[in-house]
Design a protein around this motif. Structure first.
Motif, PDB file in Angstrom:
ATOM      1  N   ALA A 190      -5.585  -3.983   4.996  1.00 40.14           N
ATOM      2  CA  ALA A 190      -6.336  -4.870   4.103  1.00 40.14           C
ATOM      3  C   ALA A 190      -7.804  -4.462   4.026  1.00 40.14           C
ATOM      4  O   ALA A 190      -8.418  -4.502   2.952  1.00 40.14           O
ATOM      5  CB  ALA A 190      -6.200  -6.320   4.574  1.00 40.14           C
ATOM      6  N   ALA A 191      -8.378  -4.059   5.155  1.00 37.09           N
ATOM      7  CA  ALA A 191      -9.778  -3.649   5.169  1.00 37.09           C
ATOM      8  C   ALA A 191      -9.992  -2.355   4.388  1.00 37.09           C
ATOM      9  O   ALA A 191     -11.005  -2.190   3.699  1.00 37.09           O
ATOM     10  CB  ALA A 191     -10.252  -3.489   6.615  1.00 37.09           C
ATOM     11  N   ILE A 192      -9.038  -1.422   4.486  1.00 34.88           N
ATOM     12  CA  ILE A 192      -9.137  -0.177   3.728  1.00 34.88           C
ATOM     13  C   ILE A 192      -9.164  -0.473   2.230  1.00 34.88           C
ATOM     14  O   ILE A 192      -9.970   0.092   1.472  1.00 34.88           O
ATOM     15  CB  ILE A 192      -7.963   0.760   4.095  1.00 34.88           C
ATOM     16  N   LEU A 193      -8.292  -1.363   1.789  1.00 39.29           N
ATOM     17  CA  LEU A 193      -8.264  -1.737   0.374  1.00 39.29           C
ATOM     18  C   LEU A 193      -9.543  -2.479  -0.017  1.00 39.29           C
ATOM     19  O   LEU A 193     -10.092  -2.247  -1.108  1.00 39.29           O
ATOM     20  CB  LEU A 193      -7.034  -2.602   0.087  1.00 39.29           C
ATOM     21  N   ALA A 194     -10.042  -3.330   0.853  1.00 42.36           N
ATOM     22  CA  ALA A 194     -11.262  -4.071   0.559  1.00 42.36           C
ATOM     23  C   ALA A 194     -12.466  -3.153   0.424  1.00 42.36           C
ATOM     24  O   ALA A 194     -13.434  -3.487  -0.272  1.00 42.36           O
ATOM     25  CB  ALA A 194     -11.520  -5.110   1.649  1.00 42.36           C
ATOM     26  N   GLU A 195     -12.406  -2.007   1.067  1.00 42.72           N
ATOM     27  CA  GLU A 195     -13.511  -1.045   0.982  1.00 42.72           C
ATOM     28  C   GLU A 195     -13.377  -0.104  -0.216  1.00 42.72           C
ATOM     29  O   GLU A 195     -14.108   0.883  -0.311  1.00 42.72           O
ATOM     30  CB  GLU A 195     -13.614  -0.237   2.284  1.00 42.72           C
TER      31      GLU A 195
END
Length: 375
Positions: A190-195
């Motif tokens: 989720a963090a990778i996508l948020a970045e």
């Protein structure tokens, strides 16, 4: 930065692809959808069992480049500047033989090159259409272009590196005793996508003994206090260029002396290998630099993979940083430097940064600390 590659740059790539094909004795280059086709035309789509194929004649041939595609797929090329690139769009319908169509457009070549990732059904279909013509791999032609990144490509890789660094900076939120690797991996995804990544192409959370498996993914293993955890993550940004960065963490307490000593040797090996990157050095020299220090520390048998791989539109591409590869490094080449030490059944560690060869040395595109971070 816009995601679209300027048409003039695409046209230059097409021209140089034809020149490199000619220099290597190849009459025509045949590319199906994938990163090679994206590199030359900007097309980001895919195809299935029906043939879509870019026909690139070698320099000196009179025929222009042509794109053969099913009529039902043609609307997908609306945003691709084929006219401006001088590429003829040729469509076919079910019931026609597209391989013979490619053969007609190729104009009687004596040697053809197909892209490295072309599906077997298309390779065999083209072989039947060119029964007496040797086939070679197109990667040998296109790597001469793709492994030398231009400033726009380096900017994209730099942005991808900064984005994945921000994810690593949040590992304290994700890696905690009592959580499973899979739970941590879901949060990291989720963090990778948020970045800003378009996908998390890979998420490795290797805790304890799983860290000794370099290509472990995630599992239901519960992270325990004192575990050493290898986190290797990355994926493409909207422009198609990838991130890839590994850091190693100690979760739930200070690691013991053996871990600290081994990790210190690994960190020094990675630093030495990065420092050795410069124009004129060879890929093999970088690998040997990392490997020599790890071996001197008594862990040579625990470093079980090459030191690095090129990166760009593919996570793994030329140049490969491995002993035996005498390729001379040049400005614009981008690749990982990622030595690892793996204690089978116990724990492992890896440090990975993407670097770019500059005019007089090297630039790291990942700037997070490389120390063993205690969470």
């Amino acid at each position: 930065m816009t995601d679209a590659v300027p048409t003039a740059l695409l046209a230059d790539r097409l021209r140089r692809a034809g020149e490199h094909a000619s220099a290597q004795g190849t009459d025509v280059l045949l590319l199906t959808p994938g990163t090679d086709l994206r590199y030359l035309t900007g097309f980001t789509g895919s195809s299935h069992e029906r043939l879509t194929c870019l026909v690139v004649p070698a320099a000196g041939h009179r025929a222009p480049p042509a794109l053969v595609t099913p009529a039902l797929e043609a609307p997908g090329f609306t945003g691709v500047p084929l006219d401006a690139l001088g590429v003829e769009l040729v469509t076919w319908t079910d019931g026609e033989d597209p391989y013979l169509l490619v053969s007609d457009l190729a104009g009687g070549p004596t040697r053809i090159a197909v892209d490295d990732d072309m599906a077997a059904r298309h390779v065999l279909g083209l072989r039947a259409a060119f029964p007496d013509v040797p086939q070679t791999l197109g990667g040998a032609v296109l790597r001469e272009l793709r492994m030398r990144k231009d400033t726009g490509e380096i900017d994209r890789l730099r942005a991808a590196g900064a984005a994945i660094d921000r994810v690593h900076a949040r590992m304290g939120e994700f890696l905690r005793p009592g959580r499973t690797e899979a739970e941590a991996g879901a949060d990291i995804t989720a963090a990778i996508l948020a970045e800003g990544h378009t996908e998390a192409a890979f998420v490795i959370v290797g805790s304890g003994p799983n860290g000794a498996s370099p290509h472990h993914s995630v599992s239901d293993r519960v992270i325990e206090p004192g575990d050493v955890v290898v986190v290797d993550i990355g994926g493409p940004m909207p422009g198609g260029y990838n991130s890839d960065c590994t850091r190693t963490y100690a979760v739930g307490g200070e690691p013991g002396p053996e871990v600290k000593e081994t990790y210190a040797a690994l960190q020094e090996a990675q630093d030495r290998a990065v420092a050795a990157v410069r124009p004129g050095a060879t890929a093999a020299e970088i690998d040997r630099t990392a490997r020599a220090h790890i071996a001197a520390a008594g862990h040579g048998e625990h470093f079980i993979h090459r030191t690095g791989h090129g990166i760009g539109l593919d996570v793994h591409e030329e140049p490969y940083i491995v002993d035996g590869n005498d390729l001379v490094l040049e400005p614009g080449m981008a690749f990982s430097v990622e030595p690892g030490i793996y204690q089978a059944g116990r724990w492992g560690a890896r440090i990975e940064d993407i670097v770019v060869v500059t005019d007089d040395g090297v630039e790291r595109l990942n700037t997070n600390p490389r120390d063993l971070v205690v969470l």
